[in-house]
Design a protein around this motif. Structure first.
Motif, short mmCIF file in Angstrom:
data_model
loop_
_atom_site.label_atom_id
_atom_site.label_comp_id
_atom_site.label_asym_id
_atom_site.label_seq_id
_atom_site.Cartn_x
_atom_site.Cartn_y
_atom_site.Cartn_z
N GLY A 49 0.94 -1.21 0.05
CA GLY A 49 0.06 -0.21 0.04
C GLY A 49 0.78 1.28 -0.05
N PHE A 50 0.21 2.26 0.55
CA PHE A 50 0.96 3.52 0.49
C PHE A 50 0.94 4.22 2.02
N SER A 51 1.43 3.39 2.88
CA SER A 51 1.24 3.88 4.44
C SER A 51 1.63 5.36 4.60
N TYR A 52 0.55 6.11 5.38
CA TYR A 52 0.96 7.55 5.61
C TYR A 52 1.29 8.24 4.30
N GLY A 53 0.76 7.82 3.29
CA GLY A 53 0.89 8.55 1.82
C GLY A 53 2.28 8.66 1.50
N ASP A 54 3.18 7.71 1.78
CA ASP A 54 4.38 7.56 1.56
C ASP A 54 5.49 8.96 1.94
N TYR A 55 4.77 9.57 2.76
CA TYR A 55 5.50 10.84 3.38
C TYR A 55 6.90 10.39 3.83
N LEU A 56 7.83 11.35 3.83
CA LEU A 56 9.31 11.18 4.26
C LEU A 56 9.94 10.18 3.20
N ARG A 57 9.73 9.02 3.50
CA ARG A 57 10.24 7.84 2.71
C ARG A 57 9.24 6.78 3.02
N CYS A 58 9.02 6.00 1.85
CA CYS A 58 7.92 4.82 2.03
C CYS A 58 8.52 3.85 3.21
N GLY A 59 7.54 3.79 3.98
CA GLY A 59 7.48 2.89 5.28
C GLY A 59 8.02 3.74 6.36
N ALA A 60 8.71 4.66 6.17
CA ALA A 60 9.42 5.31 7.28
C ALA A 60 8.44 5.78 8.48
N ILE A 61 7.29 6.28 8.14
CA ILE A 61 6.39 6.52 9.29
C ILE A 61 5.72 5.52 9.84
N ALA A 62 5.48 4.49 9.07
CA ALA A 62 4.74 3.07 9.65
C ALA A 62 5.68 2.23 10.55
N ALA A 63 7.17 2.37 10.15
CA ALA A 63 7.97 1.74 10.93
C ALA A 63 8.27 2.24 12.51
N ARG A 64 7.76 3.52 12.64
CA ARG A 64 7.45 3.84 14.14
C ARG A 64 6.09 3.98 14.48
N SER A 65 5.42 3.30 14.06
CA SER A 65 3.82 3.26 14.83
C SER A 65 3.91 2.16 15.86
N ALA A 66 3.05 2.33 16.54
CA ALA A 66 2.63 1.44 17.98
C ALA A 66 2.89 0.01 17.55
N ILE A 67 2.35 -0.58 16.62
CA ILE A 67 2.34 -1.98 16.46
C ILE A 67 3.64 -2.43 16.12
N MET A 68 4.66 -1.67 15.67
CA MET A 68 5.67 -1.93 14.91
C MET A 68 6.76 -2.36 16.22
N THR A 69 6.48 -1.77 17.43
CA THR A 69 7.20 -1.98 18.59
C THR A 69 7.25 -3.42 18.92
N GLU A 70 5.85 -3.87 18.80
CA GLU A 70 5.73 -5.19 19.09
C GLU A 70 6.18 -6.27 17.92
N VAL A 71 6.01 -5.94 16.66
CA VAL A 71 6.47 -6.56 15.76
C VAL A 71 8.12 -7.03 15.72
N ILE A 72 8.79 -5.67 16.08
CA ILE A 72 10.07 -5.81 16.24
C ILE A 72 10.67 -6.78 17.18
#
Length: 231
Positions: A49-72
């Protein structure tokens, strides 16, 4: 087996990934980007998809979302994690996988049925394939060019961590024709092509046998299921 599929703002293949999980005879579990709860799943898919509209860099904002703390944290404990397209970008941005993805070499969005070679069957997500097998998986991305420094590329190649490689045509200028890689343990895999779009006859990519007959993508999800059952 319960496989979580995370929805981020801008995800567009999350429902397709859930459907692929169901086709693999596992139970899909919808996960939300803002939660700190993996709901006891056995594996996680980060969809395209295009998480957070691909702003900054693709996936950069999503990588810092709450769920990613648990995924990591789960990935570091050995949980199988699959990142597809935008999900692959999230995996590099969260440093679960090395390198990064940049704008396609041609400077335009690419959408095609892509021939791939399976380079590694030692990961959780590719154990159901044969090494060297050629498969067809749909591809659709604008920022799919895989890059890394020379030392990282040498390490990935030397350790057998290049999982998929483009054949016939490199659609985005990825170094060494790399289409997908894994972490050292083999439980985390990221790839740019979309296996969730190649799971059902009549709705998959064209093959030499018939139009829309490709179902090679289904084996990624079944590989995870079979790996879990084997343990």
């Amino acid at each position: 087996m319960r496989i979580g599929v995370v929805t981020f703002p801008g995800s567009l293949d999350d429902r397709d990934a859930q459907r692929a999980v169901r086709f693999a005879d596992a139970e899909p579990v919808a996960l939300w980007h803002g939660d700190h709860d993996l709901q006891g799943v056995d594996a996680v898919v980060l969809p395209g998809g295009f998480s957070y509209g691909d702003y900054l860099r693709c996936g950069a904002i999503a990588a810092r979302s709450a769920i990613m703390t648990e995924v990591i944290a789960a990935a570091e404990q050995g949980m199988p994690i699959l990142g597809i397209c935008n999900g692959f970008q999230m995996l590099t941005e969260s440093h679960l996988l090395p390198g990064g993805l940049i704008r396609n070499e041609a400077g335009s969005f690419v959408c095609r049925d892509q021939l791939l070679r399976v380079e590694s069957t030692s990961t959780t997500w590719t154990s159901g394939f044969s090494a060297g097998e050629e498969i067809i998986i749909p591809l659709k991305n604008g920022e799919g060019g895989y890059i890394a420094d020379a030392v990282t590329i040498e390490r990935l190649e030397g350790e057998g961590r290049v999982v998929f490689r483009y054949l016939g045509y490199n659609p985005n200028g990825s170094m060494n024709d790399i289409a997908g890689i894994s972490n050292e343990r083999g439980n985390v895999v990221g790839l740019m092509p979309h296996p969730e779009h190649a799971i059902e006859p009549g709705f998959g990519p064209d093959t030499a046998d018939a139009m829309r007959s490709g179902v090679d993508g289904l084996r990624l999800f079944r590989s995870a299921l079979e790996s879990a059952l084997a343990h």
